[in-house]
Structure formats: C-alpha cells, structure tokens
Enzyme design. Structure first.
Site, PDB file in Angstrom:
ATOM      1  N   LYS A  22       0.822  -1.216   0.000  1.00 43.74           N
ATOM      2  CA  LYS A  22       0.000   0.000   0.000  1.00 43.74           C
ATOM      3  C   LYS A  22       0.853   1.263   0.000  1.00 43.74           C
ATOM      4  O   LYS A  22       0.643   2.172  -0.802  1.00 43.74           O
ATOM      5  CB  LYS A  22      -0.901  -0.008   1.249  1.00 43.74           C
ATOM      6  CG  LYS A  22      -1.561   1.334   1.525  1.00 43.74           C
ATOM      7  CD  LYS A  22      -2.430   1.298   2.762  1.00 43.74           C
ATOM      8  CE  LYS A  22      -1.785   1.790   4.018  1.00 43.74           C
ATOM      9  NZ  LYS A  22      -1.579   3.248   4.082  1.00 43.74           N
ATOM     10  N   ASN A  23       1.804   1.325   0.924  1.00 48.01           N
ATOM     11  CA  ASN A  23       2.536   2.583   1.099  1.00 48.01           C
ATOM     12  C   ASN A  23       3.507   2.876  -0.043  1.00 48.01           C
ATOM     13  O   ASN A  23       4.008   3.988  -0.140  1.00 48.01           O
ATOM     14  CB  ASN A  23       3.274   2.599   2.443  1.00 48.01           C
ATOM     15  CG  ASN A  23       2.305   2.805   3.599  1.00 48.01           C
ATOM     16  OD1 ASN A  23       1.124   3.067   3.382  1.00 48.01           O
ATOM     17  ND2 ASN A  23       2.802   2.676   4.814  1.00 48.01           N
ATOM     18  N   CYS A 115      -5.871  13.265  12.533  1.00 44.63           N
ATOM     19  CA  CYS A 115      -5.558  11.852  12.429  1.00 44.63           C
ATOM     20  C   CYS A 115      -5.716  11.200  13.790  1.00 44.63           C
ATOM     21  O   CYS A 115      -5.327  11.775  14.809  1.00 44.63           O
ATOM     22  CB  CYS A 115      -4.135  11.712  11.917  1.00 44.63           C
ATOM     23  SG  CYS A 115      -3.699  10.041  11.606  1.00 44.63           S
ATOM     24  N   ARG A 120      -0.285  15.154  12.824  1.00 42.03           N
ATOM     25  CA  ARG A 120       0.618  14.771  11.734  1.00 42.03           C
ATOM     26  C   ARG A 120       0.789  15.975  10.809  1.00 42.03           C
ATOM     27  O   ARG A 120       0.170  16.055   9.754  1.00 42.03           O
ATOM     28  CB  ARG A 120       0.078  13.556  10.981  1.00 42.03           C
ATOM     29  CG  ARG A 120       0.120  12.307  11.826  1.00 42.03           C
ATOM     30  CD  ARG A 120      -0.536  11.137  11.139  1.00 42.03           C
ATOM     31  NE  ARG A 120       0.311  10.515  10.144  1.00 42.03           N
ATOM     32  CZ  ARG A 120      -0.085   9.496   9.379  1.00 42.03           C
ATOM     33  NH1 ARG A 120      -1.298   9.022   9.499  1.00 42.03           N
ATOM     34  NH2 ARG A 120       0.734   8.957   8.499  1.00 42.03           N
ATOM     35  N   ASP A 304       3.855   0.898  12.277  1.00 46.66           N
ATOM     36  CA  ASP A 304       2.640   0.314  11.695  1.00 46.66           C
ATOM     37  C   ASP A 304       2.425  -1.141  12.114  1.00 46.66           C
ATOM     38  O   ASP A 304       1.403  -1.734  11.762  1.00 46.66           O
ATOM     39  CB  ASP A 304       2.682   0.411  10.163  1.00 46.66           C
ATOM     40  CG  ASP A 304       2.474   1.834   9.678  1.00 46.66           C
ATOM     41  OD1 ASP A 304       2.155   2.713  10.498  1.00 46.66           O
ATOM     42  OD2 ASP A 304       2.634   2.078   8.462  1.00 46.66           O
ATOM     43  N   ARG A 396      -9.272   0.194   4.281  1.00 44.60           N
ATOM     44  CA  ARG A 396      -8.366   1.179   3.677  1.00 44.60           C
ATOM     45  C   ARG A 396      -7.046   0.535   3.269  1.00 44.60           C
ATOM     46  O   ARG A 396      -6.431   0.958   2.291  1.00 44.60           O
ATOM     47  CB  ARG A 396      -8.040   2.260   4.725  1.00 44.60           C
ATOM     48  CG  ARG A 396      -8.996   3.410   4.773  1.00 44.60           C
ATOM     49  CD  ARG A 396      -8.403   4.479   5.667  1.00 44.60           C
ATOM     50  NE  ARG A 396      -6.999   4.652   5.322  1.00 44.60           N
ATOM     51  CZ  ARG A 396      -6.036   4.995   6.176  1.00 44.60           C
ATOM     52  NH1 ARG A 396      -6.307   5.239   7.427  1.00 44.60           N
ATOM     53  NH2 ARG A 396      -4.791   5.125   5.783  1.00 44.60           N
TER      54      ARG A 396
HETATM   55  C1  UD1 Z   1       4.182   6.948   6.356  1.00 47.07           C
HETATM   56  C2  UD1 Z   1       3.222   5.790   6.210  1.00 47.07           C
HETATM   57  C3  UD1 Z   1       2.642   5.421   7.561  1.00 47.07           C
HETATM   58  C4  UD1 Z   1       3.739   5.180   8.579  1.00 47.07           C
HETATM   59  C5  UD1 Z   1       4.721   6.338   8.605  1.00 47.07           C
HETATM   60  C6  UD1 Z   1       5.921   6.074   9.507  1.00 47.07           C
HETATM   61  C7  UD1 Z   1       2.302   6.089   4.001  1.00 47.07           C
HETATM   62  C8  UD1 Z   1       1.104   6.385   3.170  1.00 47.07           C
HETATM   63  N1  UD1 Z   1       2.150   6.146   5.319  1.00 47.07           N
HETATM   64  O1  UD1 Z   1       3.398   8.049   6.817  1.00 47.07           O
HETATM   65  O2  UD1 Z   1       1.842   4.243   7.397  1.00 47.07           O
HETATM   66  O3  UD1 Z   1       3.159   5.045   9.872  1.00 47.07           O
HETATM   67  O4  UD1 Z   1       5.210   6.609   7.285  1.00 47.07           O
HETATM   68  O5  UD1 Z   1       6.571   4.914   9.130  1.00 47.07           O
HETATM   69  O6  UD1 Z   1       3.355   5.771   3.489  1.00 47.07           O
HETATM   70  N2  UD1 Z   1       6.110  14.713  10.720  1.00 47.07           N
HETATM   71  C9  UD1 Z   1       6.224  16.057  11.006  1.00 47.07           C
HETATM   72  N3  UD1 Z   1       6.202  16.940   9.969  1.00 47.07           N
HETATM   73  C10 UD1 Z   1       6.073  16.550   8.670  1.00 47.07           C
HETATM   74  C11 UD1 Z   1       5.965  15.175   8.397  1.00 47.07           C
HETATM   75  C12 UD1 Z   1       5.985  14.276   9.448  1.00 47.07           C
HETATM   76  O7  UD1 Z   1       6.325  16.448  12.166  1.00 47.07           O
HETATM   77  O8  UD1 Z   1       6.052  17.400   7.775  1.00 47.07           O
HETATM   78  C13 UD1 Z   1       6.096  13.729  11.831  1.00 47.07           C
HETATM   79  C14 UD1 Z   1       4.746  12.988  11.888  1.00 47.07           C
HETATM   80  O9  UD1 Z   1       3.808  13.729  12.609  1.00 47.07           O
HETATM   81  C15 UD1 Z   1       5.130  11.711  12.566  1.00 47.07           C
HETATM   82  C16 UD1 Z   1       6.551  11.458  12.062  1.00 47.07           C
HETATM   83  O10 UD1 Z   1       7.021  12.712  11.555  1.00 47.07           O
HETATM   84  O11 UD1 Z   1       5.140  11.865  13.950  1.00 47.07           O
HETATM   85  C17 UD1 Z   1       6.676  10.433  10.971  1.00 47.07           C
HETATM   86  O12 UD1 Z   1       5.850  10.791   9.901  1.00 47.07           O
HETATM   87  P1  UD1 Z   1       6.165  10.396   8.398  1.00 47.07           P
HETATM   88  O13 UD1 Z   1       7.403   9.580   8.337  1.00 47.07           O
HETATM   89  O14 UD1 Z   1       6.106  11.631   7.582  1.00 47.07           O
HETATM   90  O15 UD1 Z   1       4.934   9.478   8.054  1.00 47.07           O
HETATM   91  P2  UD1 Z   1       4.003   9.526   6.788  1.00 47.07           P
HETATM   92  O16 UD1 Z   1       4.820   9.690   5.551  1.00 47.07           O
HETATM   93  O17 UD1 Z   1       2.863  10.448   7.028  1.00 47.07           O
END
Ligand code: UD1
Length: 423
Positions: A22-23, A115, A120, A304, A396
């Site tokens: 999925k991701n 979320c 996030r 996850d 999902r």
């Molecule tokens: C992706 C995955 C999700 C997984 C996560 C961490 C997808 C669609 N989703 O989510 O299933 O749980 O990686 O392995 O691929 N953060 C910030 N600012 C930002 C971006 C992130 O503070 O601009 C923080 C987030 O709030 C979170 C952490 O960084 O606490 C990790 O987030 P991130 O690695 O960005 O996860 P996603 O890409 O949203």
C-alpha cells in the site's frame, strides 16, 4: 455498517498470498503525475486507499483504470486543484504536491485532516518544497503552492519523514540542477519511488540511505511499467496472526530484508520462523514470551506493526514493554483491547502489557487502520465471539484480510446488515 465476526482460538494452517505494498503504490500513483505518458503499475492491492487515490488523480484530470491488480494511469492534461473530499479522507494525498509543482508549477490542496494516531503536520514537506523555490501560502484550510521552475537545493530534514522524503524526491526529479536530501527516511517504499522515477528516465540515487541525490531532468519524463514490492506490513500482520494462533502458515511473496526486525521479534517471542527464498513460514503452538519493543524509523521496528504486536503480547507469558516513538497518541487500540480483558497500562508513549491475559470476545470498534488489525489479532486469540466495527479503517489498507485468514482456518466472517424490511 458491516462488521467482522471472529470466533477465536483456532490454529491456522496453509498458505497466504501477500498483496502489493500500500505505502509504495500510493506514492507511485502520485509519481505518475510527473509524465504525460501512460504508466502501468502492477501488483496493486484492491484497498480503499488505492480507490481514494484514484479519485484524487481523476479529480486532477488523470485517467485511471484498475483492471484486476493492474492500474493504468494517463495524466495527459492536469489542472492544479486536488478534489477536496478525497484529499480530506486520506493523508497520503499530500504526495501529489511535489509532482504537481514540478509538472505544472502550481498546486492547490486542502490541508490534510486530523488523524486518530496524533498530530501529523506537513511542515517538513512544505519547508522542503520552499527550499526548492516554491512559494507556499496556507490560507482558508488550503495549501497553495506556486513555482515558475523548481531549483535543486540542499535539504536537511529535521526528522526522517517518509512522506516528506518522497514528496521532495518527486518534485526534485524535474527541478533544475541537483537536490540533496539529508536525514532522508530509509524505508523500502522510498527505494520504490526512486526506482519508479528512474524507470521514467529520472536520475535519483541513494534511496535506502540517509542521503538521496536527485539530478533534475530537463526533458519530459516518460511512461513506465512497474511491479510494486510485497507489503511488509500486511505480511507482518499475518505473521503475528499465525504466531498468536499457533499452527503452520506460509506467506509469500515477501522480501525478507524488509521484515528482519519483525521476524527477529517473533523468534524472540518463541514463534517458529523460517525463510525460504520469498516465503516466510511461521509456526508453533501459540505459546509466547514477552518482548520489549520500541517503534522507530526503518530499519527499526515499524510503528505500523505496533498495535498488532501489542495485541499479540496480551497472550505472552509475562510483562512486555512497548514504546511508541513515532506518533504522539498511537495507543487507541488499547482501550478496545481492555474491553476484551487485556491488562495494559499506558503512560504517555509507553504501554505495559501484562500477560498472559485471558481474552474474551467482545464488541469493539476500530479507530484507525492498524488499530483495526490489532483487533483482528485479539479476536483470533480470544475465547468466544469478537465483533469488530469500523471496518472502513481495515478496508483502507488490507486486501480481503478476513478472506485470507478464513482460507487458513480462522473462523472469521464479514457481516453486512440486510436492509430493514420495508413495511
Ligand atoms: C508513512 C506511512 C505510515 C507510517 C509512517 C511512519 C504512508 C502512506 N504512510 O506516513 O503508514 O506510519 O510513514 O513509518 O506511506 N512529521 C512532522 N512533519 C512533517 C511530516 C511528518 O512532524 O512534515 C512527523 C509525523 O507527525 C510523525 C513522524 O514525523 O510523527 C513520521 O511521519 P512520516 O514519516 O512523515 O509518516 P508519513 O509519511 O505520514
């Protein structure tokens, strides 16, 4: 609303096919916007998030056709405003920002919604795009970005965000000059984005390490025919189901390097684990030992998988400690597990799971995707009937999880309420 009914305490035996990741698929779908040429993505799971991303791409003007597990995308003529409802339903929609800024020089997208697993923000995505020269305005619940032409830049991420790394890779693929992303996330899905862009004619290297270098290409990127990797989180979830139920289950295809820490933790918990090429075998009698787990960016233990493992550890003989370092409130599944008799206390980011708990079936509600998976694990381990509500979360991200588990001996059925009889 449909529910899932599980009669627990049955051993699982047989083979389960693992679906595409999925991701990874969601990001490759976004990357398809970088070209006018047709793109083909194979091994696409039939899940809600993919259908939702199709809605996002179609709302932007792309043509999409899902034929079995093959997805055809043609983004010939695009406009910059993403459809609000589809975007609000799924956070990963933010991944269209980089490609649209790169291709059209403009994007307008609703702020991603709240979320269930904690705040996030997308500040790192936006800071990185600004570093590439985009002017970004956040007003009235929308993010509006513009850039005459993106310029390569040195970007140091404050934390290794998966989504920000991918968004910036896609934008930088068509920027002028070289971009270097430092403290990049190292997840396998990021290597998929690199490979996909390179198959389109891009020049990205370093994915899988913490420094990614992208040389922007001047000419247009081309179409691609790409097969996505197996879903390491789906495979991990099924492996946990097998460990908690006991029996003998094989899962394939898997890329075992992507699952090493999960496999190692299952071995530490006392499950039998064997790897043969692309097949992972999990077997045993369901008697498990407690664990210490700390979620971390890849190659650490995946956040996850944390909810599913917490559910599994309720059955372990002793006290487990699980620390969640990625999300601020990813323990919502614990309340529901408690209803089933689990003895778990949560203090901030640490959960203490006192096993073995005699789980008993109950009516429970899923709050997010992996929480839903955790309730399935608990239902399989519980005595009596568990009824899970909130299946839209499970759908999902899991392709026919109930069907796959039923095929190896779980007593699990999806119930769709019949329409009330019309008087
Ligand atoms: C992706 C995955 C999700 C997984 C996560 C961490 C997808 C669609 N989703 O989510 O299933 O749980 O990686 O392995 O691929 N953060 C910030 N600012 C930002 C971006 C992130 O503070 O601009 C923080 C987030 O709030 C979170 C952490 O960084 O606490 C990790 O987030 P991130 O690695 O960005 O996860 P996603 O890409 O949203």
């Amino acid at each position: 609303m449909p529910t899932l009914s599980i009669e627990g305490r049955r051993q699982l035996r047989g083979h389960i096919r693992v679906s595409g990741a999925k991701n990874a698929v969601l990001k490759l779908m976004a990357a398809s916007l970088l070209t006018r040429e047709p793109c083909v993505i194979r091994n696409v799971p039939y899940i809600g998030d993919v259908l939702n991303m199709i809605e996002v791409l179609e709302g932007l003007g792309a043509r999409c056709q899902l034929d079995g597990d093959v997805l055809y995308i043609e983004a010939r003529d695009l406009h910059p405003e993403a459809p609000r409802d589809a975007v609000r339903r799924m956070r990963a929609s933010i991944q269209v920002m980089g490609p649209l800024l790169g291709r059209l020089g403009e994007v307008k997208i609703a702020q991603p919604g709240g979320c269930a697993i904690g705040a996030r923000p997308v500040d790192l995505h936006l800071a990185g795009l600004r570093a590439l020269g985009a002017v970004i305005d956040e007003r009235h619940g929308y993010i509006h970005g513009r850039a005459a032409k993106l310029q390569g830049a040195e970007i140091h991420l404050d934390l290794p965000s998966v989504g920000a790394t991918e968004n910036l890779m896609m934008a930088a693929a068509v920027a002028d000059g070289e971009t270097v992303i430092r403290n990049a996330a190292r997840e396998p899905e990021i290597i998929e984005v690199q490979n996909f862009i390179n198959c389109m004619g891009g020049r990205v290297r370093g994915a899988g390490t913490d420094t990614i270098r992208i040389r922007g290409v001047a000419g247009p990127l081309g179409g691609v025919d790409y097969t996505v990797i197996p879903d390491r989180i789906e495979a991990g979830t099924l492996a946990v189901c097998a460990a908690v139920c006991g029996g003998d289950v094989t899962l394939s295809p898997v890329i075992i390097e992507h699952m090493e820490i999960v496999a190692a933790k299952l071995v530490e918990a006392g499950a039998g684990v064997e790897v043969n090429g692309e097949t992972l075998r999990v077997f045993g009698d369901g008697v498990l030992k407690p664990l210490h787990i700390r979620s971390q960016p890849y190659p650490g233990f995946p956040t996850d998988m944390q909810p599913q493992v917490v559910a599994m550890l309720t059955r372990a003989l002793g006290t487990s400690i699980v620390t969640e370092t990625i999300y601020s409130s990813r323990f919502k599944h614990v309340d529901e597990l408690r209803r089933m008799g689990a003895d778990i206390t949560v203090d901030g980011r640490v959960a203490v799971v006192r096993g073995p708990c005699r789980l008993s079936g109950a009516r429970v509600e899923a709050s997010d995707l992996r929480a839903a998976a955790a309730l399935v694990v608990a239902g399989l381990a519980a005595e009596g009937e568990t009824v899970i509500e909130g299946l839209e979360h499970l759908d999902r991200g899991y392709e026919d999880l109930a069907g796959k588990l039923a095929a190896v001996g779980a007593k699990i059925v999806r119930r769709v309420p019949t329409e009330a009889a019309v008087p």
